[in-house]
Write a protein that holds these residues in place. Structure first.
Motif, PDB file in Angstrom:
ATOM      1  N   THR A 150       0.812  -1.220   0.000  1.00  0.00           N
ATOM      2  CA  THR A 150       0.000   0.000   0.000  1.00  0.00           C
ATOM      3  C   THR A 150       0.843   1.266   0.000  1.00  0.00           C
ATOM      4  N   ASN A 151       2.145   1.163   0.215  1.00  0.00           N
ATOM      5  CA  ASN A 151       3.021   2.336   0.213  1.00  0.00           C
ATOM      6  C   ASN A 151       3.719   2.579  -1.118  1.00  0.00           C
ATOM      7  N   ALA A 152       3.549   1.676  -2.072  1.00  0.00           N
ATOM      8  CA  ALA A 152       4.241   1.796  -3.358  1.00  0.00           C
ATOM      9  C   ALA A 152       3.509   2.753  -4.292  1.00  0.00           C
ATOM     10  N   SER A 153       4.282   3.398  -5.148  1.00  0.00           N
ATOM     11  CA  SER A 153       3.727   4.315  -6.146  1.00  0.00           C
ATOM     12  C   SER A 153       3.323   3.560  -7.396  1.00  0.00           C
ATOM     13  N   SER A 154       2.367   4.139  -8.111  1.00  0.00           N
ATOM     14  CA  SER A 154       1.927   3.577  -9.377  1.00  0.00           C
ATOM     15  C   SER A 154       1.594   4.712 -10.320  1.00  0.00           C
ATOM     16  N   LEU A 155       1.793   4.485 -11.594  1.00  0.00           N
ATOM     17  CA  LEU A 155       1.426   5.464 -12.603  1.00  0.00           C
ATOM     18  C   LEU A 155      -0.075   5.748 -12.542  1.00  0.00           C
ATOM     19  N   ASP A 156      -0.861   4.700 -12.369  1.00  0.00           N
ATOM     20  CA  ASP A 156      -2.315   4.822 -12.234  1.00  0.00           C
ATOM     21  C   ASP A 156      -2.654   4.699 -10.754  1.00  0.00           C
ATOM     22  N   PRO A 157      -3.146   5.749 -10.125  1.00  0.00           N
ATOM     23  CA  PRO A 157      -3.400   5.691  -8.686  1.00  0.00           C
ATOM     24  C   PRO A 157      -4.469   4.677  -8.278  1.00  0.00           C
ATOM     25  N   ASP A 158      -5.247   4.203  -9.242  1.00  0.00           N
ATOM     26  CA  ASP A 158      -6.261   3.190  -8.925  1.00  0.00           C
ATOM     27  C   ASP A 158      -5.693   1.772  -8.894  1.00  0.00           C
ATOM     28  N   ASP A 159      -4.526   1.566  -9.500  1.00  0.00           N
ATOM     29  CA  ASP A 159      -3.928   0.227  -9.524  1.00  0.00           C
ATOM     30  C   ASP A 159      -3.482  -0.199  -8.134  1.00  0.00           C
ATOM     31  N   LEU A 160      -3.581  -1.492  -7.892  1.00  0.00           N
ATOM     32  CA  LEU A 160      -2.982  -2.095  -6.704  1.00  0.00           C
ATOM     33  C   LEU A 160      -1.547  -2.465  -7.083  1.00  0.00           C
TER      34      LEU A 160
END
Length: 170
Positions: A150-160
């Motif tokens: 849950t602390n990792a970044s993603s290009l799409d904020p909706d992605d898990l």
């Protein structure tokens, strides 16, 4: 010059992509099955993604591999490591064509490429970016020992974001 690996498992050969892989790739990416990969896509955007998968090897020392059945040589999908300026971390992704689902091929291929990434390429971690409603990929990532970070970044904020730690390779 980067050497694109060919990896073998008990049932599969993971090999460099060829132009012969394009028709099935295009068909998948233009279909509703590509919904979890930002699709459906146009032919033009699918071609760009296909070329990206190939070019990443020369640019970054990683990329996508086509997945063939050892027994028949039939291409049943793809597995890849993606990271470029758009991805915060190295991503492990996978898909198999519909007729090959439910047979454990995606997991077998993903484990083989993950092992290569950790043991040969020397990566310290990989993540898988997964849409929340993609239950099959979430389940596969968890079976592989990945955990929801849950602390990792993603290009799409909706992605898990599912993290594949090196310790899973021990």
């Amino acid at each position: 010059m980067t050497v694109i690996p060919t990896l073998e498992t008990e049932r599969l050969r993971l090999r460099p992509m060829t132009i012969e892989d394009w028709p099935a790739y295009e068909q998948l990416m233009k279909s509703e099955r590509a919904a979890h990969m930002g699709g459906p896509h146009t032919t033009e955007s699918a071609w760009g993604m296909f070329c990206n998968d190939v070019a990443l090897w020369a640019l970054s020392g990683h990329g996508a591999l086509s997945v063939d059945l050892l027994e028949t040589g039939e291409c049943i999908g793809q597995v890849g490591i993606n990271r470029g300026p758009l991805f915060p971390e190295y991503e492990l992704g996978w898909y198999v064509y519909e007729h090959a689902e439910g047979k454990g091929y995606a997991m077998e291929a993903a484990l083989a490429l993950r092992g290569w990434a950790f043991n040969v390429r020397g990566l310290e971690t990989l993540v898988s970016y997964i849409e929340p409603d993609n239950a099959r990929s979430i389940k596969l990532a968890e079976r592989m020992g990945a955990y929801h970070d849950t602390n990792a970044s993603s290009l799409d904020p909706d992605d898990l974001v599912y993290r594949h730690p090196v310790k899973q390779m021990a």
